[in-house]
Design an enzyme around this catalytic site. Structure first.
Site, short mmCIF file in Angstrom:
data_model
loop_
_atom_site.label_atom_id
_atom_site.label_comp_id
_atom_site.label_asym_id
_atom_site.label_seq_id
_atom_site.Cartn_x
_atom_site.Cartn_y
_atom_site.Cartn_z
N ARG A 1 -1.31 22.19 -32.41
CA ARG A 1 -0.21 21.11 -32.10
C ARG A 1 1.01 21.34 -33.03
O ARG A 1 2.21 21.21 -32.56
CB ARG A 1 -0.65 19.96 -32.06
CG ARG A 1 -1.59 19.38 -30.79
CD ARG A 1 -1.47 18.03 -30.44
NE ARG A 1 -1.75 18.00 -29.05
CZ ARG A 1 -2.49 17.16 -28.43
NH1 ARG A 1 -3.00 16.30 -29.29
NH2 ARG A 1 -2.74 16.72 -27.37
N LYS B 1 -16.01 14.79 -13.05
CA LYS B 1 -16.07 13.65 -11.98
C LYS B 1 -15.06 13.90 -11.17
O LYS B 1 -13.85 14.43 -11.31
CB LYS B 1 -15.62 12.33 -12.86
CG LYS B 1 -16.86 11.67 -13.69
CD LYS B 1 -16.37 10.42 -14.39
CE LYS B 1 -17.45 9.92 -15.05
NZ LYS B 1 -16.95 8.49 -15.76
N GLY C 1 -6.96 18.92 -21.29
CA GLY C 1 -7.56 19.10 -22.77
C GLY C 1 -9.01 19.55 -22.66
O GLY C 1 -9.10 20.60 -23.38
N GLY D 1 -3.96 14.62 -20.33
CA GLY D 1 -3.45 13.58 -19.27
C GLY D 1 -2.27 14.25 -18.73
O GLY D 1 -1.94 13.86 -17.41
#
Ligand code: AMP
Length: 398
Positions: free
Chosen positions: A36, A198, A354, A377
């Site tokens: 990052r 999921k 991610g 996200g």
């Protein structure tokens, strides 16, 4: 409407208030992964070479409005200084008189990093007074924290209310460019691959992508909820009972669109999740009782690879199997390999999310894609078609 970027401003002699995402993983004050930090260097170096001075700000972890010494950004200032080959001054608070005084005489070509914004609860509450104070540090606002742009926090949406222009840094501009191209104008055929654990976390992205893609390939644990919804026996594979109805609904939408969605035709199954356990490859409708599907099988790899190699743009979110265990990493690796091949041919291969970004890196594809989104996200919400507050807050090109 195109958003302004650092290329649209004259930064010479300007003081830049810059939001970055230095939310790096830390252990005992040591930075475990500096991706990052490295990914904001192009923007920082460009602004410095234009003759600007920079006041950098970021969050780190979830201190919930309190000072948590382990979540201090101080080690990041040091690491950044090493990359820039200069001293990066660290200020132990992001607001207050001392901070203001320390910033008063900031010279050209200097870089300052403020302490963790989330030590103040006003950051997450988007408190106007807090945002105004942060905005008083400069004349131009640059946001290079794409991964925080789905949050309407003070440093993301508050500051640009007070400083104009508010522009995107290179990291942010790249995210908007690649993810935006896929949603608005993808070179065709456009293939999306959605995997992971999921269905429930990916419903919105599946629904948004279905009308836009030419093919939607499903992998990972979520495939079994689709198969179960279609009435098939899935053994002990992962299932989300609550998502069965939605899975069926998505399947029917796909059918109405000519059957764009493809499910795996075979799986690698095992009784346990470890590298020594015996495995078998079975057809999608032959999963035995007591066994679970942990990766896609060779037949699926071949089928999906053909679709990817024929595509001009590909987006992937979510692994094809439990890639963290070597024995079940083959499907994810094979899919990345064909994505890398089309990227090498000049087509677009984008990895978003991610977990998927870390899968791409750990399997050795970190530098082989057209673009790996830094936002977990945020990139998912972008691909869901939502307007991210942090992007909406930037100035439009006139
Ligand atoms: P997500 O965050 O939804 O993209 O899910 C990523 C996780 O899904 C990874 O940690 C994988 O281990 C897991 N996963 C992938 N395939 C399966 C599977 N067949 N069964 C259980 N978990 C899976």
């Amino acid at each position: 409407m195109r958003k302004m970027t650092v290329d649209d401003i004259d930064a010479s002699n300007k003081r830049i208030v810059m939001r970055v995402d230095f939310n790096v993983p830390m252990q005992d004050g040591e930075i475990m992964d500096d991706t990052r930090i490295v990914s904001t260097l192009p923007t920082i170096e460009h602004l410095l070479s234009s003759g600007a001075s920079l006041v950098l700000m970021s969050h780190l972890g979830r201190p919930k409005g309190k000072v948590v010494p382990e979540l201090s950004l101080s080690p990041v200032a040091e690491a950044l200084g090493e990359y820039l080959n200069m001293k990066v001054k660290f200020l132990p608070n992001c607001i207050g008189k001392r901070t203001k005084d320390a910033l008063k005489n900031l010279e050209k070509h200097r870089v300052v990093l403020l302490e963790n914004l989330r030590f103040h609860s006003e950051e997450e509450k988007n408190d106007p007074k807090f945002a105004k104070e942060l905005s008083s540090y400069g004349d131009i606002y640059v946001n290079d924290a794409f991964s925080a742009c789905h949050r309407a926090h003070a440093s993301i949406v508050g500051i640009p209310q007070y400083i104009k222009p508010a522009v995107a840094g290179y990291l942010m501009a790249n995210e908007i460019k690649f993810l935006g191209t896929l949603l608005e104008n993808p070179p065709r055929p456009f293939v999306a691959i959605i995997g992971g654990a999921k269905v429930s976390t990916k419903i919105a992205v599946l629904k948004n992508l279905l009308p836009k893609v030419d093919k939607l390939l499903i992998g990972g644990g979520m495939a079994f909820t689709f198969l179960a919804a279609l009435g098939l026996e899935i053994g002990d594979s992962l299932i989300e009972e609550d998502a069965l109805k939605t899975a069926m609904e998505i399947w029917l939408i796909s059918e109405q669109m000519g059957g764009k969605m493809m499910l795996p035709v075979d799986f690698l199954v095992a009784k346990e999740i470890n590298s020594d356990t015996p495995v078998r490859t079975v057809e999608y409708d032959q999963i035995p009782q007591g066994w679970k599907g942990l990766d896609i099988g060779q037949g699926t790899i071949q089928l999906y690879t053909e679709e990817i190699l024929a595509a001009k743009s590909v987006f992937l979110n979510g692994p094809m199997g439990i890639f963290e265990v070597e024995r079940f990493a083959e499907g994810t690796r094979a899919i990345f390999e064909s994505m890398a091949e089309i990227a090498a041919r000049g087509n677009i291969a984008v990895v978003g999310g991610g977990d998927s970004a870390s899968a791409a890196k750990s399997l050795g594809f970190g530098d082989k894609m057209t673009h790996i989104s830094t936002g977990g996200g945020a990139s998912l919400e972008f691909m869901e078609g939502k307007e991210l507050p942090g992007i909406a807050a930037l100035s439009d090109v006139e």
